[in-house]
Design an enzyme around this catalytic site. Structure first.
Site, mmCIF file in Angstrom:
data_model
loop_
_atom_site.group_PDB
_atom_site.id
_atom_site.type_symbol
_atom_site.label_atom_id
_atom_site.label_comp_id
_atom_site.label_asym_id
_atom_site.label_seq_id
_atom_site.Cartn_x
_atom_site.Cartn_y
_atom_site.Cartn_z
ATOM 1 N N HIS A 1 54.660 -53.146 25.676
ATOM 2 C CA HIS A 1 54.663 -51.977 24.781
ATOM 3 C C HIS A 1 55.744 -52.191 23.715
ATOM 4 O O HIS A 1 56.647 -52.994 23.891
ATOM 5 C CB HIS A 1 54.970 -50.705 25.583
ATOM 6 C CG HIS A 1 53.786 -50.180 26.334
ATOM 7 N ND1 HIS A 1 53.192 -48.990 26.057
ATOM 8 C CD2 HIS A 1 53.060 -50.722 27.353
ATOM 9 C CE1 HIS A 1 52.160 -48.793 26.865
ATOM 10 N NE2 HIS A 1 52.060 -49.841 27.669
ATOM 11 N N GLY B 1 55.375 -53.193 20.444
ATOM 12 C CA GLY B 1 55.178 -54.471 19.739
ATOM 13 C C GLY B 1 55.632 -54.465 18.280
ATOM 14 O O GLY B 1 55.897 -55.514 17.704
ATOM 15 N N THR B 2 55.752 -53.286 17.676
ATOM 16 C CA THR B 2 56.185 -53.200 16.273
ATOM 17 C C THR B 2 57.556 -53.849 16.088
ATOM 18 O O THR B 2 58.488 -53.533 16.834
ATOM 19 C CB THR B 2 56.284 -51.706 15.850
ATOM 20 O OG1 THR B 2 54.967 -51.173 15.758
ATOM 21 C CG2 THR B 2 56.993 -51.542 14.505
ATOM 22 N N ASP C 1 50.939 -43.162 32.980
ATOM 23 C CA ASP C 1 52.348 -43.485 32.743
ATOM 24 C C ASP C 1 53.265 -42.642 33.624
ATOM 25 O O ASP C 1 53.630 -41.526 33.283
ATOM 26 C CB ASP C 1 52.684 -43.276 31.258
ATOM 27 C CG ASP C 1 54.121 -43.677 30.958
ATOM 28 O OD1 ASP C 1 54.840 -44.085 31.896
ATOM 29 O OD2 ASP C 1 54.534 -43.587 29.788
ATOM 30 N N HIS D 1 59.590 -48.208 21.848
ATOM 31 C CA HIS D 1 58.560 -47.750 20.915
ATOM 32 C C HIS D 1 59.200 -47.362 19.586
ATOM 33 O O HIS D 1 60.291 -46.792 19.566
ATOM 34 C CB HIS D 1 57.823 -46.534 21.487
ATOM 35 C CG HIS D 1 56.994 -46.828 22.701
ATOM 36 N ND1 HIS D 1 57.471 -46.679 23.976
ATOM 37 C CD2 HIS D 1 55.720 -47.265 22.826
ATOM 38 C CE1 HIS D 1 56.521 -46.998 24.851
ATOM 39 N NE2 HIS D 1 55.442 -47.361 24.172
ATOM 40 N N GLY D 2 58.528 -47.657 18.492
ATOM 41 C CA GLY D 2 59.018 -47.251 17.170
ATOM 42 C C GLY D 2 59.729 -48.386 16.455
ATOM 43 O O GLY D 2 59.782 -49.512 16.954
ATOM 44 N N ASP E 1 46.083 -44.404 25.933
ATOM 45 C CA ASP E 1 47.457 -44.921 25.966
ATOM 46 C C ASP E 1 48.415 -43.847 26.492
ATOM 47 O O ASP E 1 48.419 -42.716 25.998
ATOM 48 C CB ASP E 1 47.840 -45.322 24.527
ATOM 49 C CG ASP E 1 49.124 -46.122 24.454
ATOM 50 O OD1 ASP E 1 49.474 -46.778 25.463
ATOM 51 O OD2 ASP E 1 49.768 -46.101 23.387
ATOM 52 N N HIS E 2 49.220 -44.197 27.490
ATOM 53 C CA HIS E 2 50.232 -43.301 28.063
ATOM 54 C C HIS E 2 49.659 -42.006 28.646
ATOM 55 O O HIS E 2 50.183 -40.908 28.385
ATOM 56 C CB HIS E 2 51.319 -42.953 27.030
ATOM 57 C CG HIS E 2 52.195 -44.113 26.693
ATOM 58 N ND1 HIS E 2 53.127 -44.626 27.561
ATOM 59 C CD2 HIS E 2 52.231 -44.905 25.591
ATOM 60 C CE1 HIS E 2 53.720 -45.673 27.002
ATOM 61 N NE2 HIS E 2 53.188 -45.873 25.816
HETATM 62 P P1 13P Z 1 55.068 -49.382 18.772
HETATM 63 O O1 13P Z 1 54.796 -48.027 18.242
HETATM 64 O O2 13P Z 1 56.539 -49.691 18.843
HETATM 65 O O3 13P Z 1 54.308 -50.446 18.058
HETATM 66 O O4 13P Z 1 54.584 -49.391 20.294
HETATM 67 C C1 13P Z 1 53.232 -49.216 20.556
HETATM 68 C C2 13P Z 1 52.994 -48.913 21.974
HETATM 69 O O5 13P Z 1 53.563 -49.501 22.859
HETATM 70 C C3 13P Z 1 51.985 -47.883 22.263
HETATM 71 O O6 13P Z 1 51.927 -47.590 23.607
#
Ligand code: 13P
Length: 275
Positions: free
Chosen positions: A199, A201-202, A102, A171-172, A80-81
């Site tokens: 990205h 999704g939280t 990324d 993110h976060g 990821d990234h």
């Molecule tokens: P969150 O940490 O907001 O769930 O995002 C996850 C993400 O996009 C990881 O690349």
């Protein structure tokens, strides 16, 4: 283990998404894996690029590969990234079946150049690759929305397999509930045929996630909620047990179960076909 190309095009066609969950240790990996098995669903295990700075990413790869061997569910292991070509090569060497490069904070043409190079390397090894346009920020940075015109040009120039687009997420944890730009997602989806990635999704309400899936989002990333659930869960167990010592595995068990329940609930939202 499989690549994104073996699971996401079909998911997009069927208007469903596959969850990509960031794990960082044995316990989070097991929790996600058990949830996917329970739901009989494909799963993308993702690992933050930071963990590639020491042995962690490699050890997680070994555990994931062993779990996948013993299971019938489709499993993708994804960097990821990814920040550099060197990191992409390292991920491929230690068994990742999929990578992200990324370049979203570079000028658009430089993002195209970096991604094109990474695509060549990934494809030579039969590994799938994701890139990002616009920018989904970390830690309170500014959201830079993606456009359909950029998406079309980027996909044509780079040959990337999946594309992360910026449609209002970050993110976060959110300070206030996010509102996704569904019109923008829909325009991008109408013009670009490859699977799209969300990205951040939280904390995005399920109804909004479903609308994004209907536009072509076929991979949804979740990290913060899951990892915070692990930390809060362990803190809660410590408080409950006071000074009494319990071995780690016994401490972690109830926490793992809570994470699995959360992951199951997300998988059920993602895999419901949108008609
Ligand atoms: P969150 O940490 O907001 O769930 O995002 C996850 C993400 O996009 C990881 O690349």
């Amino acid at each position: 283990m499989l690549t994104l190309n073996e699971i996401l095009p079909q998911a997009r066609k069927e208007k469903r998404a596959v969850g990509a969950f960031n794990v960082a240790n044995l316990e989070t990996l097991l929790s996600v894996f058990r949830a996917a098995e329970r739901e009989d669903s494909p799963v993308i295990i993702q690992v933050y690029q930071r963990l590639f700075n020491d042995e962690r990413a490699e050890l997680i790869a070994a555990m994931t590969s062993r779990l996948a061997e013993k299971s019938d569910i489709p499993v993708v292991l994804h960097l990821d990234h990814g920040t550099s070509i060197e990191q992409i090569k390292k991920a491929i060497n230690i068994g990742y079946t999929s990578v992200m490069i990324d370049g979203s904070q570079l000028p658009f043409t430089e993002n195209i150049a970096l991604t094109s190079e990474a695509v060549k390397i990934a494809h030579q090894s039969g590994v799938s690759i994701e890139a990002e346009i616009g920018h989904v920020p970390f830690g309170g940075g500014e959201i830079q929305l993606s456009t359909a015109a950029e998406a079309v040009e980027f996909v044509k120039e780079t040959g990337v397999d999946t594309l992360a687009i910026s449609i209002g997420t970050a993110h976060g944890f959110y300070k206030k509930e996010p509102v996704l730009d569904i019109e923008r997602a829909s325009e991008i989806g109408e013009n670009v045929a490859i699977p799209l990635v969300l990205h951040g999704g939280t904390g995005v309400p399920d109804e909004q996630l479903k609308k994004a899936i209907a536009c072509g989002i076929a991979k949804i990333n979740i990290a913060t909620e899951l990892q915070s659930m692990f930390l809060r869960g362990v803190a809660g167990e410590l408080e409950k047990n006071g000074d009494k010592f319990k071995p780690l595995d016994i401490y972690f068990k109830p926490v793992e179960e809570k994470i699995s329940e959360y992951v199951c609930s997300k998988i059920r939202v993602f895999k419901t076909k949108i008609i």
